[in-house]
Design a protein around this motif. Structure first.
Motif: not given
Length: 224
Positions: A29, A104-108, A128
């Motif tokens: 993220s 969450f891992g691709t939220l950024g 995502c």
């Protein structure tokens, strides 16, 4: 997901598995923001591959042999009258856990892409969703076949290549129609389609995992 389901999952999966998964999701993220800042939409493509490979490989460490008939590691669970309900809780919670980590891992990247514009933000959402679809379908195959790590690795490389091709096609569409007045329509439609595919892939993994366990499940017999 209730406390009992999480308790079953925490009992079945080791701490290092959950720790590595959470740490890498946070790392992805944060790195997604930096990649997006430096490379724009193209930068958002980098994170899904790393997340895909790490989540897939750590999954094998925990679930290898869990659906194999007469697997030594599962004999005790199979001999229990509560074994089937226990494993159902584990499989269900694992899918929810992976879904949350994926988001969450691709939220950024998602947040930053929405700052760039709605079309870019929809693209990040599709990344995502695609990651989840391909990851779940890959796990369906590997859990069903209960492969060794050496045999499983090519499947995850193939999955990452498929993710790359799909992402590349979406970026091409965004760049081609990005200046169009209704450029958000196609990404929105694709986002809805991929969302439906995500639900289908998660349900399929859950059903196939249960079916694999049932093939070796003997509730009233001590398997040796």
């Amino acid at each position: 997901m209730n406390k009992l389901e999480w308790a079953c999952y925490a009992c079945f999966t080791p701490r290092y598995y959950r720790g590595i998964s959470i740490f890498f999701a946070v790392l992805c993220s944060a790195a997604g923001v930096l990649a997006s800042v430096g490379f724009g939409v193209w930068g958002a493509m980098i994170m899904p591959y790393l997340l895909f490979l790490v989540m897939g490989m750590t999954d094998f460490l925990v679930f290898a042999g869990s659906t194999e008939r007469n697997s030594g590691d599962m004999n005790f669970i199979r001999s229990s009258g509560y074994g089937m309900s226990y494993m159902r809780n584990v499989y269900k919670t694992d899918i929810i856990f992976k879904t949350v980590l994926n988001v969450f891992g691709t939220l950024g990247s998602i947040v930053y892409c929405f700052i760039l514009g709605p079309v870019q933000g929809l693209y990040a959402l599709m990344c995502c969703e695609l990651l989840l679809v391909i990851l779940m379908l890959t796990l369906v195959t590997t859990r069903r076949k209960v492969m060794t790590l050496n045999a499983q690795t090519p499947y995850f490389y193939a999955g990452s290549i498929a993710l790359l091709l799909c992402d590349g096609a979406m970026v091409f569409l965004i760049l081609k129609f990005g200046n169009d007045r209704f450029s958000w329509v196609l990404p929105l439609i694709l986002d809805i389609v991929f969302g439906e595919l995500t639900v289908w892939a998660c349900l399929r993994l859950y059903r196939e995992s249960n079916r694999g366990f049932e093939s070796g499940y003997r509730p009233n017999e001590n398997v040796v």
